[in-house]
Motif scaffolding. Structure first.
Motif, short mmCIF file in Angstrom:
data_model
loop_
_atom_site.label_atom_id
_atom_site.label_comp_id
_atom_site.label_asym_id
_atom_site.label_seq_id
_atom_site.Cartn_x
_atom_site.Cartn_y
_atom_site.Cartn_z
N HIS A 148 -38.72 53.44 -2.28
CA HIS A 148 -38.73 53.22 -3.26
C HIS A 148 -37.76 53.19 -4.40
O HIS A 148 -37.01 52.71 -5.42
CB HIS A 148 -40.02 52.56 -3.73
CG HIS A 148 -40.98 51.81 -3.04
ND1 HIS A 148 -40.54 51.22 -2.22
CD2 HIS A 148 -41.98 52.69 -1.99
CE1 HIS A 148 -42.28 51.00 -1.80
NE2 HIS A 148 -42.61 52.39 -1.74
N HIS A 149 -36.12 53.74 -3.14
CA HIS A 149 -35.22 53.94 -3.72
C HIS A 149 -34.57 53.04 -4.80
O HIS A 149 -33.77 51.83 -4.48
CB HIS A 149 -34.15 55.36 -3.32
CG HIS A 149 -33.08 55.77 -4.40
ND1 HIS A 149 -33.36 56.29 -5.17
CD2 HIS A 149 -31.65 55.08 -3.92
CE1 HIS A 149 -31.69 56.59 -5.55
NE2 HIS A 149 -31.24 56.22 -5.13
N ALA A 162 -16.42 53.50 10.54
CA ALA A 162 -17.95 53.08 11.17
C ALA A 162 -18.88 52.65 10.51
O ALA A 162 -19.41 51.76 9.23
CB ALA A 162 -19.10 55.28 10.70
N ALA A 163 -19.97 51.58 10.53
CA ALA A 163 -20.83 50.73 10.30
C ALA A 163 -22.45 51.52 9.56
O ALA A 163 -22.75 52.67 10.00
CB ALA A 163 -21.98 50.24 11.64
N LEU A 164 -22.00 50.66 8.20
CA LEU A 164 -23.43 51.83 7.46
C LEU A 164 -24.85 50.27 7.74
O LEU A 164 -24.30 49.76 7.84
CB LEU A 164 -22.80 51.61 6.31
CG LEU A 164 -23.46 52.24 5.09
CD1 LEU A 164 -24.03 53.20 5.26
CD2 LEU A 164 -22.46 51.74 3.77
N VAL A 165 -25.13 51.40 7.91
CA VAL A 165 -26.92 50.97 8.46
C VAL A 165 -27.72 51.24 7.54
O VAL A 165 -27.47 52.56 7.74
CB VAL A 165 -27.22 50.91 9.89
CG1 VAL A 165 -29.02 50.72 10.61
CG2 VAL A 165 -26.12 50.84 11.13
N THR A 166 -28.71 50.31 7.41
CA THR A 166 -29.70 50.76 6.79
C THR A 166 -31.13 50.00 7.16
O THR A 166 -31.09 48.97 8.29
CB THR A 166 -30.02 50.63 5.41
OG1 THR A 166 -30.84 51.14 4.65
CG2 THR A 166 -29.90 49.13 4.71
N THR A 167 -32.43 50.62 6.86
CA THR A 167 -33.10 49.43 7.57
C THR A 167 -33.35 48.31 6.28
O THR A 167 -33.28 48.22 5.40
CB THR A 167 -35.09 50.05 7.22
OG1 THR A 167 -34.89 50.60 5.72
CG2 THR A 167 -34.75 51.41 7.83
N GLU A 168 -34.11 46.75 7.14
CA GLU A 168 -34.76 45.58 6.13
C GLU A 168 -35.27 45.92 5.74
O GLU A 168 -34.99 45.01 4.20
CB GLU A 168 -34.84 44.67 7.46
CG GLU A 168 -34.45 43.93 8.57
CD GLU A 168 -35.23 43.82 9.86
OE1 GLU A 168 -34.59 42.07 9.81
OE2 GLU A 168 -36.42 43.63 9.40
N LYS A 169 -35.95 46.94 4.97
CA LYS A 169 -36.62 47.04 3.60
C LYS A 169 -36.08 48.27 2.80
O LYS A 169 -36.28 47.40 1.41
CB LYS A 169 -37.81 48.48 4.26
CG LYS A 169 -39.17 48.82 3.34
CD LYS A 169 -40.02 50.03 3.63
CE LYS A 169 -40.06 50.83 2.10
NZ LYS A 169 -38.83 51.88 2.19
N ASP A 170 -35.08 48.54 3.42
CA ASP A 170 -33.89 49.25 2.17
C ASP A 170 -33.22 48.17 1.98
O ASP A 170 -31.99 47.63 0.52
CB ASP A 170 -33.54 50.34 2.53
CG ASP A 170 -34.57 50.89 2.38
OD1 ASP A 170 -35.43 51.62 1.67
OD2 ASP A 170 -34.26 52.57 2.90
N PHE A 171 -32.84 47.41 2.90
CA PHE A 171 -31.66 46.01 2.64
C PHE A 171 -32.15 45.09 1.94
O PHE A 171 -31.16 44.47 1.12
CB PHE A 171 -31.67 45.82 4.22
CG PHE A 171 -30.15 44.09 4.46
CD1 PHE A 171 -29.00 44.93 3.76
CD2 PHE A 171 -30.27 43.24 3.85
CE1 PHE A 171 -27.31 44.06 4.17
CE2 PHE A 171 -29.12 42.32 4.47
CZ PHE A 171 -27.40 42.62 4.47
#
Length: 79
Positions: free
Chosen positions: A21-22, A39-48
């Motif tokens: 929850h940052h 490079a591709a920067l990737v995060t989870t859908e939850k954080d996106f």
């Protein structure tokens, strides 16, 4: 995330962990984009979805699902 998931055909070149929850600041997102470079920067859908539309630019959302070996046992625990 304590363990890196395996991505089909992807090479993970770096990671950066934040608390759950940052609230991502503009400076943090800009720094992550700078470090990622090409490079591709990737995060989870939850954080996106927690990011602003502007912060999301250039970031890919990864769908994550939990799979259980014994889903019936889990269902019984939750009843």
């Amino acid at each position: 995330m304590s363990q890196l998931p395996v991505f089909r055909g992807a090479e993970v070149v770096g990671t950066c962990a934040f608390p759950d929850h940052h609230p991502y600041t503009e400076d943090e997102v800009l720094q992550l984009k700078a470090v990622a470079g090409d490079a591709a920067l990737v995060t989870t859908e939850k954080d996106f979805v927690r990011m602003t539309v502007a912060q999301r630019d250039g970031i890919k959302a990864l769908k994550v699902a939990a799979l259980f070996d014994q889903p019936d046992a889990l269902a019984r625990l939750l009843d």
